[in-house]
Design a protein around this motif. Structure first.
Motif, PDB file in Angstrom:
ATOM      1  N   THR A 172      18.577  23.250 -32.575  1.00  0.00           N
ATOM      2  CA  THR A 172      18.988  24.557 -32.069  1.00  0.00           C
ATOM      3  C   THR A 172      17.819  25.519 -32.196  1.00  0.00           C
ATOM      4  O   THR A 172      16.824  25.246 -32.852  1.00  0.00           O
ATOM      5  CB  THR A 172      20.189  25.095 -32.861  1.00  0.00           C
ATOM      6  N   GLY A 173      17.972  26.689 -31.578  1.00  0.00           N
ATOM      7  CA  GLY A 173      16.955  27.728 -31.718  1.00  0.00           C
ATOM      8  C   GLY A 173      16.218  27.985 -30.442  1.00  0.00           C
ATOM      9  O   GLY A 173      16.808  28.080 -29.374  1.00  0.00           O
ATOM     10  N   LYS A 174      14.908  28.056 -30.536  1.00  0.00           N
ATOM     11  CA  LYS A 174      14.075  28.425 -29.407  1.00  0.00           C
ATOM     12  C   LYS A 174      13.888  27.265 -28.441  1.00  0.00           C
ATOM     13  O   LYS A 174      14.172  26.105 -28.746  1.00  0.00           O
ATOM     14  CB  LYS A 174      12.721  28.914 -29.919  1.00  0.00           C
ATOM     15  N   THR A 203      26.365  29.152 -20.845  1.00  0.00           N
ATOM     16  CA  THR A 203      25.458  28.459 -21.760  1.00  0.00           C
ATOM     17  C   THR A 203      25.112  27.097 -21.165  1.00  0.00           C
ATOM     18  O   THR A 203      25.845  26.548 -20.338  1.00  0.00           O
ATOM     19  CB  THR A 203      26.093  28.251 -23.143  1.00  0.00           C
ATOM     20  N   HIS A 217      15.446  24.082 -22.514  1.00  0.00           N
ATOM     21  CA  HIS A 217      16.635  23.660 -23.260  1.00  0.00           C
ATOM     22  C   HIS A 217      17.339  22.583 -22.444  1.00  0.00           C
ATOM     23  O   HIS A 217      17.351  22.642 -21.212  1.00  0.00           O
ATOM     24  CB  HIS A 217      17.593  24.830 -23.463  1.00  0.00           C
ATOM     25  N   ASP A 236      23.118  26.806 -26.755  1.00  0.00           N
ATOM     26  CA  ASP A 236      23.880  28.015 -26.466  1.00  0.00           C
ATOM     27  C   ASP A 236      23.066  29.086 -25.758  1.00  0.00           C
ATOM     28  O   ASP A 236      23.481  30.248 -25.677  1.00  0.00           O
ATOM     29  CB  ASP A 236      24.483  28.564 -27.766  1.00  0.00           C
ATOM     30  N   HIS A 237      21.917  28.699 -25.233  1.00  0.00           N
ATOM     31  CA  HIS A 237      21.146  29.624 -24.399  1.00  0.00           C
ATOM     32  C   HIS A 237      21.945  29.960 -23.143  1.00  0.00           C
ATOM     33  O   HIS A 237      22.456  29.070 -22.456  1.00  0.00           O
ATOM     34  CB  HIS A 237      19.802  29.021 -24.020  1.00  0.00           C
ATOM     35  N   GLY A 249      16.148  22.126 -27.876  1.00  0.00           N
ATOM     36  CA  GLY A 249      16.155  23.578 -27.796  1.00  0.00           C
ATOM     37  C   GLY A 249      17.491  24.150 -28.242  1.00  0.00           C
ATOM     38  O   GLY A 249      18.105  23.660 -29.190  1.00  0.00           O
ATOM     39  N   ASN A 250      17.969  25.149 -27.536  1.00  0.00           N
ATOM     40  CA  ASN A 250      19.191  25.867 -27.920  1.00  0.00           C
ATOM     41  C   ASN A 250      20.317  25.585 -26.931  1.00  0.00           C
ATOM     42  O   ASN A 250      20.305  26.104 -25.809  1.00  0.00           O
ATOM     43  CB  ASN A 250      18.907  27.364 -27.974  1.00  0.00           C
TER      44      ASN A 250
END
Length: 331
Positions: free
Chosen positions: A2-4, A195, A24, A42-43, A39-40
């Motif tokens: 998760t994250g960037k 997302t 992502h 939930d982007h 990546g994320n």
């Protein structure tokens, strides 16, 4: 993970990393579980034309497609971002004729064909493009079919039009999420943000669908139509068409503007969604090809696949100058 955004695609020249595309990606199963992600998940972003199969679903699920006599080729065109070639514009115009409508009924704008013979034909004739040349004209034929069948008003791209209200509801049901907002797409229709995880869940629903419900049957028909008529979805020289041809009926894929891409894998019950953050199409095509190879859907050595997953880069003299390849996380 998760994250960037993470490294997904690399461009190499002279033994050096020259460019890097980050993004992502999510693989989901029919139970709504994340199988793998980068990546994320939930982007939040716009799925753009990758949402077309969802936008076409109400037309099939409601029975309008059958009442209006639509074929699998019509359904494939309703999911298409085509190149404006004759194989696209001829059936679009026949569809318009069947609806007793003309080019003025479309609310998408005129667009020069990306298909070179079609574009050159217009130039040689000193002609200008029409709305039916727009890459989304097949989708808009589907919209107009719903409008005619239901007796709705002609301004079908307005967010409060009954068609768009129904599309938004369908999207949110399949994604099992509420869109935080919408933007205007290239074809003037609303495009609802979601997302990456939610779009992958929706594609997994298409992958796991069967004929036991009206919605499931409609999803099966749409995914099968795209795989049966891949050249109508894109064109004979495009990534969506080539990857579906390489998949031999095992995967439906659809690009979207600004680096979005989805895949539906019925045999495995999996859905894939990805976003390249710099919006580059070459990178989204490479990343999707790599993920489908990773999942065992495509063969990395297939020439149709290699030209997107790991192509040699050539200059105008034909010399190999470098290569594009998936980053380590995908490879």
């Amino acid at each position: 993970m998760t994250g960037k955004a993470v490294d997904l695609v690399e461009i190499w020249r002279g033994g050096r990393l020259e460019s890097l595309h980050r993004g992502h990606a999510v693989v989901m199963n029919g139970a709504g579980e994340v199988v793998e992600s980068w990546g994320n998940p939930d982007h939040v972003t716009y799925p753009r034309s990758s949402a077309k199969i969802i936008q076409a679903l109400p037309m099939v699920e409601s029975g309008v497609a059958d009442r209006m006599g639509l074929t699998p080729a019509h359904l494939a065109l309703s999911c298409a971002s085509h190149s404006g070639a004759a194989i696209h514009t001829d059936p679009v115009n026949r569809w318009l004729d069947d609806l007793e409508l003309d080019d003025d009924a479309f609310r998408c704008g005129p667009q020069w064909p990306s298909d070179i013979p079609a574009r050159d034909g217009l130039v040689k004739a000193d002609a200008t493009p029409c709305r039916y040349h727009n890459n989304c004209s097949g989708k808009h034929c589907g919209f107009l079919t719903m409008v005619k069948a239901n007796g709705w008003g002609p301004e079908y791209v307005e967010a409060d039009h009954p068609l768009q209200v129904q599309i938004k509801s369908t999207l949110e049901e399949l994604c099992e999420d509420t869109s935080p907002g919408w933007g205007i797409d290239g074809c003037s229709a609303p495009n609802h943000a979601m997302t990456i995880r939610a779009m992958a869940r929706a594609m997994a629903s298409f992958a796991a669908a069967d004929d036991s419900t009206a919605r499931g049957g409609a999803m099966v028909r749409l995914r099968e139509a795209t795989m049966t008529h891949p050249a109508l979805v894109a064109n004979v020289d495009r990534a969506c068409t080539h990857l579906m041809q390489a998949g031999k009926g095992t995967v439906s894929v659809k690009t979207g503007a600004e680096g979005f891409f989805i895949a539906i894998i019925p045999g495995k019950g999996l859905g894939v969604a990805l976003k390249i953050m710099d919006g580059t199409t070459r990178a989204s095509e490479c990343a999707m090809a790599a993920i489908l190879c990773r999942l065992g859907v495509l063969d990395a050595n297939d020439p149709l696949v290699k030209q997107y997953r790991n192509p040699d880069l050539r200059n105008f003299a034909g010399l190999i100058t470098g290569e594009m390849r998936p980053a380590a996380a995908l490879a």
